[in-house]
Design a protein around this motif. Structure first.
Motif, PDB file in Angstrom:
ATOM      1  N   TYR A  17      44.369  42.161  34.687  1.00 13.04           N
ATOM      2  CA  TYR A  17      43.280  41.624  35.506  1.00 13.04           C
ATOM      3  C   TYR A  17      41.971  42.020  34.844  1.00 13.04           C
ATOM      4  O   TYR A  17      41.939  42.927  34.002  1.00 13.04           O
ATOM      5  CB  TYR A  17      43.345  42.101  36.955  1.00 13.04           C
ATOM      6  CG  TYR A  17      43.503  43.601  37.156  1.00 13.04           C
ATOM      7  CD1 TYR A  17      42.418  44.468  37.038  1.00 13.04           C
ATOM      8  CD2 TYR A  17      44.744  44.155  37.471  1.00 13.04           C
ATOM      9  CE1 TYR A  17      42.556  45.834  37.234  1.00 13.04           C
ATOM     10  CE2 TYR A  17      44.897  45.526  37.676  1.00 13.04           C
ATOM     11  CZ  TYR A  17      43.797  46.348  37.554  1.00 13.04           C
ATOM     12  OH  TYR A  17      43.940  47.702  37.743  1.00 13.04           O
ATOM     13  N   GLU A  18      40.929  41.309  35.229  1.00 16.61           N
ATOM     14  CA  GLU A  18      39.618  41.559  34.642  1.00 16.61           C
ATOM     15  C   GLU A  18      38.955  42.687  35.431  1.00 16.61           C
ATOM     16  O   GLU A  18      38.554  42.498  36.586  1.00 16.61           O
ATOM     17  CB  GLU A  18      38.750  40.292  34.715  1.00 16.61           C
ATOM     18  CG  GLU A  18      39.153  39.213  33.724  1.00 16.61           C
ATOM     19  CD  GLU A  18      38.875  39.611  32.266  1.00 16.61           C
ATOM     20  OE1 GLU A  18      37.970  40.427  32.007  1.00 16.61           O
ATOM     21  OE2 GLU A  18      39.599  39.099  31.391  1.00 16.61           O
ATOM     22  N   ARG A  19      38.827  43.858  34.831  1.00 15.74           N
ATOM     23  CA  ARG A  19      38.266  45.003  35.550  1.00 15.74           C
ATOM     24  C   ARG A  19      36.828  44.737  36.049  1.00 15.74           C
ATOM     25  O   ARG A  19      36.484  45.136  37.160  1.00 15.74           O
ATOM     26  CB  ARG A  19      38.306  46.248  34.655  1.00 15.74           C
ATOM     27  CG  ARG A  19      38.954  47.431  35.313  1.00 15.74           C
ATOM     28  CD  ARG A  19      39.217  48.544  34.316  1.00 15.74           C
ATOM     29  NE  ARG A  19      40.556  48.488  33.785  1.00 15.74           N
ATOM     30  CZ  ARG A  19      41.632  48.985  34.393  1.00 15.74           C
ATOM     31  NH1 ARG A  19      41.513  49.590  35.552  1.00 15.74           N
ATOM     32  NH2 ARG A  19      42.815  48.894  33.853  1.00 15.74           N
ATOM     33  N   PRO A  20      35.966  44.054  35.264  1.00 13.89           N
ATOM     34  CA  PRO A  20      34.607  43.824  35.768  1.00 13.89           C
ATOM     35  C   PRO A  20      34.555  43.069  37.102  1.00 13.89           C
ATOM     36  O   PRO A  20      33.594  43.205  37.854  1.00 13.89           O
ATOM     37  CB  PRO A  20      33.947  43.012  34.643  1.00 13.89           C
ATOM     38  CG  PRO A  20      34.638  43.481  33.403  1.00 13.89           C
ATOM     39  CD  PRO A  20      36.076  43.662  33.826  1.00 13.89           C
ATOM     40  N   SER A  21      35.591  42.287  37.423  1.00 12.80           N
ATOM     41  CA  SER A  21      35.580  41.547  38.694  1.00 12.80           C
ATOM     42  C   SER A  21      35.748  42.471  39.898  1.00 12.80           C
ATOM     43  O   SER A  21      35.442  42.085  41.029  1.00 12.80           O
ATOM     44  CB  SER A  21      36.726  40.527  38.724  1.00 12.80           C
ATOM     45  OG  SER A  21      36.621  39.657  37.637  1.00 12.80           O
ATOM     46  N   LEU A  22      36.245  43.691  39.671  1.00  9.98           N
ATOM     47  CA  LEU A  22      36.613  44.567  40.792  1.00  9.98           C
ATOM     48  C   LEU A  22      35.425  44.959  41.658  1.00  9.98           C
ATOM     49  O   LEU A  22      35.578  45.249  42.839  1.00  9.98           O
ATOM     50  CB  LEU A  22      37.305  45.846  40.284  1.00  9.98           C
ATOM     51  CG  LEU A  22      38.580  45.642  39.457  1.00  9.98           C
ATOM     52  CD1 LEU A  22      39.143  46.989  39.037  1.00  9.98           C
ATOM     53  CD2 LEU A  22      39.623  44.855  40.237  1.00  9.98           C
ATOM     54  N   LEU A  67      35.898  53.230  42.126  1.00 10.44           N
ATOM     55  CA  LEU A  67      36.333  51.901  41.682  1.00 10.44           C
ATOM     56  C   LEU A  67      36.752  51.942  40.223  1.00 10.44           C
ATOM     57  O   LEU A  67      35.904  52.086  39.340  1.00 10.44           O
ATOM     58  CB  LEU A  67      35.160  50.930  41.808  1.00 10.44           C
ATOM     59  CG  LEU A  67      35.162  49.960  42.970  1.00 10.44           C
ATOM     60  CD1 LEU A  67      33.953  49.050  42.889  1.00 10.44           C
ATOM     61  CD2 LEU A  67      36.445  49.118  42.967  1.00 10.44           C
ATOM     62  N   ARG A  68      38.029  51.796  39.983  1.00  7.79           N
ATOM     63  CA  ARG A  68      38.492  51.660  38.602  1.00  7.79           C
ATOM     64  C   ARG A  68      39.633  50.637  38.520  1.00  7.79           C
ATOM     65  O   ARG A  68      39.733  49.874  37.588  1.00  7.79           O
ATOM     66  CB  ARG A  68      38.956  53.025  38.069  1.00  7.79           C
ATOM     67  CG  ARG A  68      39.371  53.023  36.611  1.00  7.79           C
ATOM     68  CD  ARG A  68      38.177  52.953  35.668  1.00  7.79           C
ATOM     69  NE  ARG A  68      38.574  52.615  34.303  1.00  7.79           N
ATOM     70  CZ  ARG A  68      37.718  52.357  33.321  1.00  7.79           C
ATOM     71  NH1 ARG A  68      36.420  52.428  33.540  1.00  7.79           N
ATOM     72  NH2 ARG A  68      38.138  52.044  32.127  1.00  7.79           N
ATOM     73  N   THR A  69      40.502  50.677  39.548  1.00  6.73           N
ATOM     74  CA  THR A  69      41.700  49.830  39.486  1.00  6.73           C
ATOM     75  C   THR A  69      41.660  48.759  40.580  1.00  6.73           C
ATOM     76  O   THR A  69      40.856  48.836  41.521  1.00  6.73           O
ATOM     77  CB  THR A  69      42.955  50.685  39.718  1.00  6.73           C
ATOM     78  OG1 THR A  69      42.864  51.223  41.050  1.00  6.73           O
ATOM     79  CG2 THR A  69      43.059  51.842  38.739  1.00  6.73           C
ATOM     80  N   ALA A  70      42.574  47.798  40.471  1.00  6.60           N
ATOM     81  CA  ALA A  70      42.687  46.770  41.508  1.00  6.60           C
ATOM     82  C   ALA A  70      43.025  47.434  42.844  1.00  6.60           C
ATOM     83  O   ALA A  70      42.558  46.981  43.895  1.00  6.60           O
ATOM     84  CB  ALA A  70      43.750  45.760  41.118  1.00  6.60           C
TER      85      ALA A  70
END
Ligand SMILES: Cc1cc2nc3c(=O)[nH]c(=O)nc-3n(C[C@H](O)[C@H](O)[C@H](O)COP(=O)(O)OP(=O)(O)OC[C@H]3O[C@@H](n4cnc5c(N)ncnc54)[C@H](O)[C@@H]3O)c2cc1C
Length: 408
Positions: free
Chosen positions: A45-50, A126-129
């Motif tokens: 997944y794209e981490r910046p979207s989190l 905030l680091r992971t989904a």
């Protein structure tokens, strides 16, 4: 002879590395078995979207399954690597399985810093989904969000929370927003956009503790003796490279895993890439970057060098952030410059070029992403440029590249 390449960490660096090796294998440039291991089963997944669109989405997005095998990559998701036995060239996975390797690439990223005060563990990070999913649910309850830290993650979270209608206060120990990466004039503009959207700021504010009241509200105690009550806390106070596995295997560590220009660590056969590394930056000094583009490009570059294929990596630092409806892009080192040129609206869409002895060494683009490419090329060229030309709005930046150096 087929060589086994094992990659630990399937984030942006590890995935890019695996894809690069798979491409080389497909083209016949490499005979390799490619194994990608990650503790997180939900990747990619794209981490910046989190901290951006995933937080504001009505329903929390599910990452689309990816067919790694079709690309020639064996993915072991949900398996943490516990130990490296460099002598026998083996990785020991959680549960005891052993994976032998010919070459090992470490891309473990890092962890968000926890607020180190009594009660600090009440803060979301905030680091992971999984972190983002928890925060997504918590934000839906509304109320007052206190964000600790006015860096990228904190400010993007503040922006997302305002979109969802929460009251937001940002508590920052320093005196301005994103002070480590933005010049003061851009910090001021960004802060004013947040304030216009209703975000409140407390600057120069240290935190001594957090307590949770019987009604579930959290009370943040500040150094000046005041308190702030909030329904939800998020800490965006920095990042530490994940060096545990590497350190235990005897690799050299200096705030991150130390690598050379090809991604080699201090132990033969073991390479590293991405957020977790300290690498020779543009000036030759040890540098560590935590950005999406660097992770992808560094991962791909190190994979090629690990496979004995040619590759050069001489990056210009670049990152973007989206906050309060604006897109901000930062190139090079805007903080190290003695002079600057503004192109555009000082209060809105603009490109600011930061100069040292007539050379652009950094830039900030606000809603001017189209300038990123030509400015990157100007930084790379090292050309000495005439300030009058840079200031002239009728002069296209890409035309300056075509003319190469325009001497003052
Ligand atoms: C919320 C958020 C927003 C961001 N926004 C932006 C942005 O707008 N712009 C930008 O340029 N950058 C942004 N970034 C930064 C960017 O996402 C990172 O620089 C990038 O993810 C780094 O890639 P990486 O592969 O080095 O590490 P990661 O993507 O963190 O991947 C590391 C992987 O290693 C795995 N791992 C660690 N240890 C082990 C182990 N022992 N065994 C197995 N697996 C292991 C982890 O599970 C993880 O999946 C953002 C980051 C976050 C967290």
């Amino acid at each position: 002879m087929t060589r086994r390449h094992v990659i630990i960490g399937a984030g942006h660096a590890g995935a890019a590395a695996a894809q690069e090796l798979a491409k080389a294998a497909k083209s016949g440039a490499l005979e390799a078995e490619i194994i990608l291991v990650d503790a997180d089963a939900g990747l990619p997944y794209e981490r910046p979207s989190l901290s951006k669109e995933w937080l504001t989405a009505d329903t929390f997005p599910e990452s689309a399954p990816h067919d790694w095998a079709a690309g020639g990559i064996a993915f072991h998701g949900g398996r943490a690597a516990e130990r490296i036995e460099a002598g026998s060239r083996e990785v020991v996975l959680e549960g005891g399985d052993r994976l032998g390797y010919d070459r090992l690439l470490l891309c473990p990223g890092g962890m968000p810093r926890q607020l180190a005060v009594p009660g600090g563990e009440a803060c979301h990070v905030l680091r992971t989904a999984a972190d983002s999913r928890l925060l997504h649910a918590a934000l839906r309850k509304g109320g007052h969000l206190a964000v600790i830290g006015a860096g990228v993650i904190g400010l993007e979270t503040a922006s997302s929370a305002r979109k969802l209608g929460l009251e937001v206060t940002v508590i920052e120990a320093g005196e301005r927003v994103m002070a480590r990466s933005l010049p003061p004039e851009i910090s001021a503009l960004l802060q004013s956009r947040h304030e216009a959207a209703g975000v409140k700021f407390l600057f120069g504010a240290g935190i001594t503790g957090v307590t949770t009241r019987a009604d579930g509200r959290q009370v943040v105690a500040l150094k000046d003796g005041s308190v702030l009550a909030a329904d939800l806390l998020v800490a965006g106070i920095g990042f530490d490279a994940d060096t545990a596995l590497a350190a235990a295997a005897g690799l050299e560590i200096d705030r991150g895993i130390v690598v050379d220009g090809d991604g080699r660590t201090s132990v033969p056969g073991i390479y590293a890439a991405g957020d977790a590394t300290v690498f020779p930056g543009p000036s030759g000094a040890r540098q560590s970057w935590q950005t999406w583009q660097h992770a992808r490009r560094h991962g791909a570059h190190v994979a090629r060098r690990m496979a004995g294929l040619p590759s050069d990596y001489a990056p210009v630092h670049w990152f973007w952030t989206d906050q309060q409806g604006i897109n901000l892009q930062v190139l090079g080192d805007p903080l190290g410059a003695g002079d600057s040129v503004l192109r555009g609206d000082p209060e809105g869409a603009q490109t600011r070029l930061y100069l040292e002895e007539g050379r652009i060494i950094g830039a900030v683009m606000i809603d001017q992403g189209r300038d990123t490419r030509p400015v990157t090329a100007l930084i790379e060229s090292g050309a000495v440029l005439e300030k009058g030309l840079l200031q002239d709005p009728s002069v296209q930046l890409r035309s300056l590249n075509a003319r190469k150096a325009v001497h003052a």
